[in-house]
Design an enzyme around this catalytic site. Structure first.
Site, PDB file in Angstrom:
ATOM      1  CB  SER A  12      15.549  -8.554  -9.485  1.00  0.00           C
ATOM      2  OG  SER A  12      16.565  -9.215 -10.129  1.00  0.00           O
ATOM      3  CG  HIS A  37      15.041  -5.664 -12.234  1.00  0.00           C
ATOM      4  ND1 HIS A  37      14.611  -5.211 -12.755  1.00  0.00           N
ATOM      5  CD2 HIS A  37      15.936  -6.709 -12.230  1.00  0.00           C
ATOM      6  CE1 HIS A  37      15.917  -4.038 -12.667  1.00  0.00           C
ATOM      7  NE2 HIS A  37      16.543  -4.911 -12.605  1.00  0.00           N
ATOM      8  CG  ASP A  39      19.322  -8.210 -11.763  1.00  0.00           C
ATOM      9  OD1 ASP A  39      19.328  -6.978 -12.722  1.00  0.00           O
ATOM     10  OD2 ASP A  39      18.736  -8.630 -11.235  1.00  0.00           O
ATOM     11  CG  MET A  41      24.220  -9.686 -13.698  1.00  0.00           C
ATOM     12  SD  MET A  41      25.291 -10.449 -12.339  1.00  0.00           S
ATOM     13  CE  MET A  41      23.644  -8.886 -11.322  1.00  0.00           C
ATOM     14  CG  HIS A  70      19.742  -3.447 -14.436  1.00  0.00           C
ATOM     15  ND1 HIS A  70      19.762  -3.833 -13.256  1.00  0.00           N
ATOM     16  CD2 HIS A  70      20.600  -2.611 -15.333  1.00  0.00           C
ATOM     17  CE1 HIS A  70      20.634  -3.096 -12.360  1.00  0.00           C
ATOM     18  NE2 HIS A  70      21.193  -2.156 -13.982  1.00  0.00           N
ATOM     19  CG  MET A  72      24.508  -4.393 -14.688  1.00  0.00           C
ATOM     20  SD  MET A  72      23.598  -5.619 -12.686  1.00  0.00           S
ATOM     21  CE  MET A  72      21.921  -6.632 -13.791  1.00  0.00           C
ATOM     22  CG  MET A 141      22.789   0.360 -10.087  1.00  0.00           C
ATOM     23  SD  MET A 141      20.568  -1.052 -10.179  1.00  0.00           S
ATOM     24  CE  MET A 141      22.004  -1.833  -9.458  1.00  0.00           C
ATOM     25  CG  ASP A 179      18.150  -3.418  -9.198  1.00  0.00           C
ATOM     26  OD1 ASP A 179      17.787  -4.312  -8.323  1.00  0.00           O
ATOM     27  OD2 ASP A 179      18.646  -3.306 -10.180  1.00  0.00           O
TER      28      ASP A 179
HETATM   29  C1  DX5 Z   1      21.709  -6.454  -8.642  1.00  0.00           C
HETATM   30  C2  DX5 Z   1      20.492  -6.360  -9.331  1.00  0.00           C
HETATM   31  C3  DX5 Z   1      19.696  -6.658  -9.165  1.00  0.00           C
HETATM   32  C4  DX5 Z   1      19.537  -7.800  -8.048  1.00  0.00           C
HETATM   33  C5  DX5 Z   1      18.669  -7.512  -7.025  1.00  0.00           C
HETATM   34  O1  DX5 Z   1      23.170  -6.246  -9.672  1.00  0.00           O
HETATM   35  O2  DX5 Z   1      20.687  -4.678 -10.187  1.00  0.00           O
HETATM   36  O3  DX5 Z   1      18.451  -6.136  -9.797  1.00  0.00           O
HETATM   37  O4  DX5 Z   1      18.475  -8.719  -8.735  1.00  0.00           O
HETATM   38  O5  DX5 Z   1      18.499  -7.869  -5.850  1.00  0.00           O
HETATM   39  P1  DX5 Z   1      17.819  -7.676  -3.925  1.00  0.00           P
HETATM   40  O6  DX5 Z   1      16.971  -7.311  -3.998  1.00  0.00           O
HETATM   41  O7  DX5 Z   1      18.394  -9.562  -3.977  1.00  0.00           O
HETATM   42  O8  DX5 Z   1      18.788  -6.904  -3.686  1.00  0.00           O
HETATM   43 ZN    ZN Z   2      18.911  -5.325 -11.577  1.00  0.00          ZN
END
Ligand code: DX5
Ligand code: ZN
Length: 222
Positions: A12, A37, A39, A41, A70, A72, A141, A179
């Protein structure tokens, strides 16, 4: 009987050095990552703000690996076409943000992109039961989304096992992804619980030697 595991490692980039993103992606690619990956947000659904379609487009140019995006965010359907145009390979939406989940999943698949669904730690697995036959990926998650570097929530392991059973019982062709809080020390348990794809941010990007970390993860998942 469980279906064969593909055992993919998906770093990620949330924990990467954003000022050197292309280099960071090249390093994890060279280190043996299977997908990247990403993320996304929005500061509404989760209390953090990260990247949008222009960054996905920029990343698409610097790696041949699939981009596992992903989302969010609230109202993800408003941005799905932008993320597809930007070059996403997988788009995963949260069940908590999609009142018309079936329609949202169809709109991703119609564009030839793999469609995933995910659920927060407190959301029951039954919430995705009716959509399982339609998705390419189910993401469990194992932290509350929003930040990298959080601890793995232990109950996610049992949820993973139940998700594996649910997929296998239906003979569904769904990749099972985990994840949050994934590291060398705990990844084997997730593999045993039936995960196919392992997202890991801080454990990879905060390590000194990405290749060594990814290799250790790979040998732990067998
Ligand atoms: C959390 C994300 C993850 C995050 C994981 O909201 O969806 O993808 O980057 O990070 P680690 O591996 O550090 O928990
Ligand atoms: Zn993620």
């Amino acid at each position: 009987m469980t279906s064969p595991k593909s055992g993919k490692i998906a770093p990620s980039i949330l924990s990467a050095d954003f000022a050197h993103l292309a280099d960071e992606i090249a390093r994890v690619t060279e280190a043996g990552a299977d997908m990247i990956h990403v993320d996304v947000m929005d500061g509404h659904f989760v209390p953090n703000f990260t990247i949008g379609p222009p960054i996905v487009k920029a990343i698409r140019k610097v790696t041949r690996l699939p981009l596992d995006v992903h989302l969010m965010m609230t109202n993800p359907e408003d941005f799905i076409s932008e993320f597809i145009k930007a070059g996403s390979s997988y788009i995963t939406v949260h069940v908590e943000t999609c009142p018309h989940l079936h329609r949202t999943i169809q709109s991703i698949k119609e564009e030839g992109v793999k469609a995933g669904v995910t659920l927060n730690p407190a959301t029951p697995l039954s919430s995705v039961e009716e959509i399982l036959g339609e998705v390419d990926l189910l993401l469990i998650m194992s932290v509350n989304p929003g930040f990298g570097g959080q601890s793995f929530i232990p109950s996610a392991l049992e949820k993973l096992r139940r998700a594996r059973k649910m997929i296998d019982a239906r003979g569904a062709k769904v990749e099972l992804e985990i994840d949050g809080g994934v590291k060398i020390e705990n990844i084997a348990a997730m593999a045993q619980a039936g995960a196919d794809i392992f997202v890991s941010g801080s454990a990879i990007f905060q390590s000194k030697d990405y290749k060594d970390t990814i290799q250790r993860m790979r040998s732990a998942i067998g």
